[in-house]
Scaffold this active site. Structure first.
Site, short mmCIF file in Angstrom:
data_model
loop_
_atom_site.label_atom_id
_atom_site.label_comp_id
_atom_site.label_asym_id
_atom_site.label_seq_id
_atom_site.Cartn_x
_atom_site.Cartn_y
_atom_site.Cartn_z
N ARG A 49 26.83 52.71 -30.45
CA ARG A 49 26.30 52.23 -29.17
C ARG A 49 25.07 53.04 -28.77
O ARG A 49 25.00 54.23 -29.08
CB ARG A 49 27.36 52.39 -28.07
CG ARG A 49 28.68 51.74 -28.41
CD ARG A 49 29.78 52.27 -27.53
NE ARG A 49 31.05 51.68 -27.87
CZ ARG A 49 32.21 52.04 -27.33
NH1 ARG A 49 32.27 52.98 -26.42
NH2 ARG A 49 33.32 51.44 -27.69
N SER B 13 27.83 55.63 -24.11
CA SER B 13 28.39 55.33 -25.43
C SER B 13 29.72 56.06 -25.69
O SER B 13 30.36 55.83 -26.71
CB SER B 13 27.39 55.72 -26.53
OG SER B 13 27.35 57.13 -26.69
N GLY C 170 27.34 65.81 -39.22
CA GLY C 170 26.75 64.49 -39.01
C GLY C 170 27.56 63.41 -39.72
O GLY C 170 28.79 63.42 -39.68
N ASP D 268 28.65 65.94 -28.71
CA ASP D 268 29.33 66.14 -27.42
C ASP D 268 30.60 65.30 -27.33
O ASP D 268 31.63 65.76 -26.82
CB ASP D 268 28.39 65.77 -26.26
CG ASP D 268 27.20 66.72 -26.17
OD1 ASP D 268 27.32 67.87 -26.62
OD2 ASP D 268 26.15 66.30 -25.65
N GLY E 9 22.97 65.89 -20.51
CA GLY E 9 23.37 67.28 -20.31
C GLY E 9 24.64 67.49 -21.11
O GLY E 9 25.59 66.70 -21.02
N GLY F 292 22.65 55.17 -26.31
CA GLY F 292 22.76 56.03 -25.12
C GLY F 292 23.75 57.16 -25.34
O GLY F 292 24.47 57.18 -26.34
P1 ATP Z 1 24.19 65.42 -31.59
O1 ATP Z 1 23.28 66.61 -31.39
O2 ATP Z 1 23.53 64.21 -32.19
O3 ATP Z 1 25.03 65.10 -30.42
P2 ATP Z 1 25.53 67.21 -33.41
O4 ATP Z 1 24.41 67.59 -34.32
O5 ATP Z 1 26.02 68.23 -32.44
O6 ATP Z 1 25.25 65.83 -32.70
P3 ATP Z 1 26.88 66.01 -35.66
O7 ATP Z 1 27.37 66.94 -36.69
O8 ATP Z 1 25.61 65.27 -35.93
O9 ATP Z 1 26.81 66.80 -34.27
O10 ATP Z 1 27.99 64.90 -35.33
C1 ATP Z 1 29.27 65.24 -34.80
C2 ATP Z 1 30.31 64.34 -35.44
O11 ATP Z 1 30.00 62.98 -35.11
C3 ATP Z 1 30.36 64.39 -36.95
O12 ATP Z 1 31.23 65.43 -37.41
C4 ATP Z 1 30.89 63.00 -37.31
O13 ATP Z 1 32.32 63.00 -37.24
C5 ATP Z 1 30.33 62.13 -36.18
N1 ATP Z 1 29.10 61.44 -36.61
C6 ATP Z 1 27.83 61.87 -36.47
N2 ATP Z 1 26.95 60.99 -37.01
C7 ATP Z 1 27.70 59.98 -37.51
C8 ATP Z 1 27.40 58.75 -38.20
N3 ATP Z 1 26.14 58.39 -38.49
N4 ATP Z 1 28.44 57.96 -38.55
C9 ATP Z 1 29.72 58.28 -38.26
N5 ATP Z 1 30.08 59.42 -37.62
C10 ATP Z 1 29.08 60.26 -37.25
#
Ligand code: ATP
Length: 314
Positions: free
Chosen positions: A296, A302, A233, A263, A51, A298
């Site tokens: 990690r 994590s 990402g 999150d 969530g 989960g």
């Molecule tokens: P999710 O829906 O998977 O929780 P999201 O799509 O809301 O994530 P992302 O932009 O994928 O958000 O990731 C948030 C932040 O996490 C990124 O700005 C980056 O700093 C970090 N991050 C995400 N993926 C990686 C990765 N493979 N390696 C290192 N840092 C990462």
């Protein structure tokens, strides 16, 4: 790990309120996704807690924030376990409501060997965070320094919370996930918008070229209160405010599961920002916390603690 602080210290802490969803993920790992009518007899089962609201509350609390989490749970066996896990992370659970004759939000997830999945979400009690239940939480929001919201509870509740928090001058951090359009008169009341590429496209109302992420964040900033943080990402994130524009690369880590990275980022960011830490340093901290989380497996398990993040950044 539970951190005990004195009443005096408690008074000085900035208060974060997270209002959002709590879900239990019931996961079946299967050789292939079942066809209609098919029964797969050798699935492997595992359970995890999620969530977006709960994840962000945990991330903020583990990053040192003084967090109250407002969420509706069912009156089932999951509720007490979840509340215990929130307390263990240092969250104030006084405003969590257990809703009689309703179930806690459940996500039923099938994951096939080839990585395909299909998911059915039963929002259960998450859908009850509306109407009179909202009236009881307004005083908590008025007392808070920051209100953190996502879009996994009824949309109209999020809208009315933004309008209320704006009138009482509580800072509003919105993570518009899962992606939905937000009307302009609401967006302009949001102080900090933290969103990923999919959410940016929905809010912009058009497809976007992410080779120029600062330009995208800049155009979103015209519609938002103070700050836009666009997460990309493994490519990191960009921050745009009236004072600064900056791209922050992610840390290169051994990625095993990105569930909950966004999150973790939001919660860790808010815990720093509410204490008056420089914007870029907040994003750097959030980037490190999110990087640790992807090493990690989960979602909630994590999410790192502040001490781990500081050690990682050294
Ligand atoms: P999710 O829906 O998977 O929780 P999201 O799509 O809301 O994530 P992302 O932009 O994928 O958000 O990731 C948030 C932040 O996490 C990124 O700005 C980056 O700093 C970090 N991050 C995400 N993926 C990686 C990765 N493979 N390696 C290192 N840092 C990462």
């Amino acid at each position: 790990m539970v951190i005990y602080i004195s009443n005096d210290e408690m008074e000085k802490c900035k208060k974060i309120v997270v209002v959002g969803s709590t879900n239990v993920d019931l996961i079946a790992r299967v050789s292939h996704l079942p066809e209609p009518g098919e029964t797969i007899g050798d699935a492997e089962y595992c359970l995890s807690y999620g969530g977006k609201g709960a994840n962000q509350a945990i991330a903020a609390a583990r990053s040192g924030g003084h967090v109250s989490f407002i969420s509706c749970l069912g009156d089932d066996a999951y509720a007490d376990t979840l509340i215990t896990s929130f307390v263990d992370s240092g969250i104030d659970v006084d405003y969590i409501q257990k809703c009689v004759r309703h179930s806690t939000g459940i996500a039923f997830i099938f994951v096939a060997e080839n990585g395909e999945n299909c998911i059915a979400v039963a929002p259960g009690a998450n859908n009850l965070l509306r109407g009179e239940r909202m009236d009881t939480i307004l005083p908590v929001i008025k007392e808070a320094d920051a209100l953190v919201l996502q879009l996994e509870i009824p949309y109209e509740s999020v809208i009315s919370l933004i309008e209320y928090a704006h009138t009482v001058d509580t800072k509003i951090i919105l993570n518009p996930a899962p992606a939905k359009q937000i009307p302009s008169y609401i967006l302009e009341k949001v102080d900090i918008l933290i969103l990923n590429e999919t959410e940016a496209m929905l809010i912009a109302g058009q497809s976007l070229d992410f080779s120029e992420p600062i330009g995208i964040a800049r155009s979103l900033l015209r519609r938002v209160g103070q700050v836009v943080i666009l997460t990309l990402g493994e490519k990191g994130s960009v921050i745009v405010s009236d004072e600064m524009e900056k791209q922050i690369p992610s840390y290169v880590v051994n990625t095993v599961d990105t569930t909950g990275a966004g999150d973790t980022f939001c919660g860790a960011f808010v815990a720093q920002w509410v204490e008056g830490v420089d914007l870029q340093d907040c994003v750097q901290f959030a980037t490190a916390a999110a990087a640790l989380s992807v090493t990690r497996i989960g979602a909630q398990v994590s999410i790192p603690y502040q001490k781990e993040v500081i050690e990682f950044m050294r």
